[in-house]
Scaffold this active site. Structure first.
Site, PDB file in Angstrom:
ATOM      1  N   VAL A  66      23.794  80.238  27.708  1.00 27.75           N
ATOM      2  CA  VAL A  66      23.755  81.252  28.761  1.00 27.75           C
ATOM      3  C   VAL A  66      22.963  80.808  29.980  1.00 27.75           C
ATOM      4  O   VAL A  66      23.020  81.459  31.025  1.00 27.75           O
ATOM      5  CB  VAL A  66      23.212  82.606  28.242  1.00 27.75           C
ATOM      6  CG1 VAL A  66      24.088  83.159  27.134  1.00 27.75           C
ATOM      7  CG2 VAL A  66      21.759  82.483  27.799  1.00 27.75           C
ATOM      8  N   TYR A 157       7.555  84.505  28.899  1.00 24.64           N
ATOM      9  CA  TYR A 157       8.378  85.483  28.176  1.00 24.64           C
ATOM     10  C   TYR A 157       8.208  86.866  28.789  1.00 24.64           C
ATOM     11  O   TYR A 157       9.176  87.591  29.008  1.00 24.64           O
ATOM     12  CB  TYR A 157       7.984  85.489  26.695  1.00 24.64           C
ATOM     13  CG  TYR A 157       8.864  86.361  25.838  1.00 24.64           C
ATOM     14  CD1 TYR A 157      10.078  85.894  25.356  1.00 24.64           C
ATOM     15  CD2 TYR A 157       8.470  87.653  25.496  1.00 24.64           C
ATOM     16  CE1 TYR A 157      10.895  86.684  24.554  1.00 24.64           C
ATOM     17  CE2 TYR A 157       9.272  88.460  24.700  1.00 24.64           C
ATOM     18  CZ  TYR A 157      10.484  87.968  24.233  1.00 24.64           C
ATOM     19  OH  TYR A 157      11.287  88.774  23.455  1.00 24.64           O
ATOM     20  N   LYS A 161      11.205  89.117  30.539  1.00 27.16           N
ATOM     21  CA  LYS A 161      11.597  90.421  30.012  1.00 27.16           C
ATOM     22  C   LYS A 161      11.274  91.548  30.997  1.00 27.16           C
ATOM     23  O   LYS A 161      12.003  92.554  31.041  1.00 27.16           O
ATOM     24  CB  LYS A 161      10.925  90.671  28.663  1.00 27.16           C
ATOM     25  CG  LYS A 161      11.453  89.779  27.545  1.00 27.16           C
ATOM     26  CD  LYS A 161      12.957  89.983  27.314  1.00 27.16           C
ATOM     27  CE  LYS A 161      13.452  89.211  26.096  1.00 27.16           C
ATOM     28  NZ  LYS A 161      14.896  89.449  25.826  1.00 27.16           N
TER      29      LYS A 161
END
Length: 282
Positions: A66, A157, A161
């Protein structure tokens, strides 16, 4: 989501993605799982095929990184060619290598490329066709509580997010303001789920963790209720606790506290009192 519809799931070879594929097949949907090329993707497809045969639907597997824009474009083309229309897009692929501010560059690049740009580009590539076919459709983006409360540790991370949250909110606002648009967006915010991403070498599920299947079941029930924010509890943390933690995090701005004051020694007692209901956050 109904029988005869088609779903595309990135990160579909394991964890929440694989559980979602099983659930969608159970609803009589055609499913394409996308994941990195390799044995895990092949094994996931083999696991889904008997379920699909029983339901009389198609299950396909598309090797997809992706982080590669062209691979996502190929995924969309393959799905449309196979199913005609896509009714559910679940941007679920994610990785979680450890990062530090001044550590190696590669984990930063990889997390941002997969966890954020993968969702951005997947959304931008699939949504126009989903809007154009005119049938009810869903885009489900997998976020994280870490993208809301942004705890210390693994800043890349958290950044990715947090970006998924902002993206999905903006997407839903855009979709609901398009005349006649029947596409809706949802932000999945899992709790503690026992998957390959969170196992950390453990082979048995911790007592407090939910299974991927529990998470997907909660997701489907939340979507049926019309929830945008699919805030999942788990065996250790209930919704009330999550809500208070998130309210405290926003309070850092409103009350002009230091950032991440929940972990600041000068605010430990105030946070504890707030969580117990004996303090107002000041």
């Amino acid at each position: 989501m109904k029988a005869g519809n088609a779903a595309v799931i990135t990160g579909g070879a394991s964890g929440i993605g694989l559980a979602a594929a099983k659930a969608f097949i159970g609803l009589g949907m055609n499913v394409m799982i996308a994941d990195m090329k390799g044995e895990r993707l092949v094994a996931a497809k083999a696991q889904l095929e008997p379920l699909a045969k029983e339901k009389g639907v198609k299950v396909l597997a598309q090797p997809t990184d992706v982080s590669d824009l062209s691979a996502l474009e190929e995924l969309e083309c393959a799905a449309v060619q196979a199913f005609g229309k896509v009714h559910v897009l679940m941007n679920n692929a994610g990785i979680q290598p450890e990062t530090g501010f001044f550590g190696k560059q590669m984990p930063w690049d990889r997390i941002i490329d997969v966890n954020l740009l993968g969702v951005i580009n997947g959304t931008r590539i699939f949504t126009p066709g989903m809007v154009a076919h005119g049938e009810p459709a869903l885009i489900i983006n997998t976020g994280s509580k870490q993208g809301i409360t942004t705890p210390p540790g693994n800043p890349a991370y958290n950044v990715a997010k947090a970006g998924v949250k902002a993206l999905t909110e903006a997407l839903q606002h855009d979709l609901r303001n398009r005349e006649g648009c029947k596409v809706e967006a949802h932000l999945l915010i899992p709790g503690f789920v026992f998957t390959g991403l969170t196992a950390n070498g453990r082979t048995e599920k911790p007592e407090g963790a939910w299974t991927p299947e529990q998470t997907v079941d909660f997701m489907l029930k939340s979507i049926a209720k019309g929830d945008f924010y699919i805030l999942c509890p788990d065996g250790e943390v209930d919704r009330a606790t999550d809500e208070k933690r998130m309210m405290w995090a926003m309070g850092d701005i409103v009350e002009n506290r230091p950032p991440l004051s929940r972990w600041h020694p000068d605010y430990a007692d105030a946070f504890k009192a707030f969580m117990s209901g004996s303090g107002d956050g000041h």
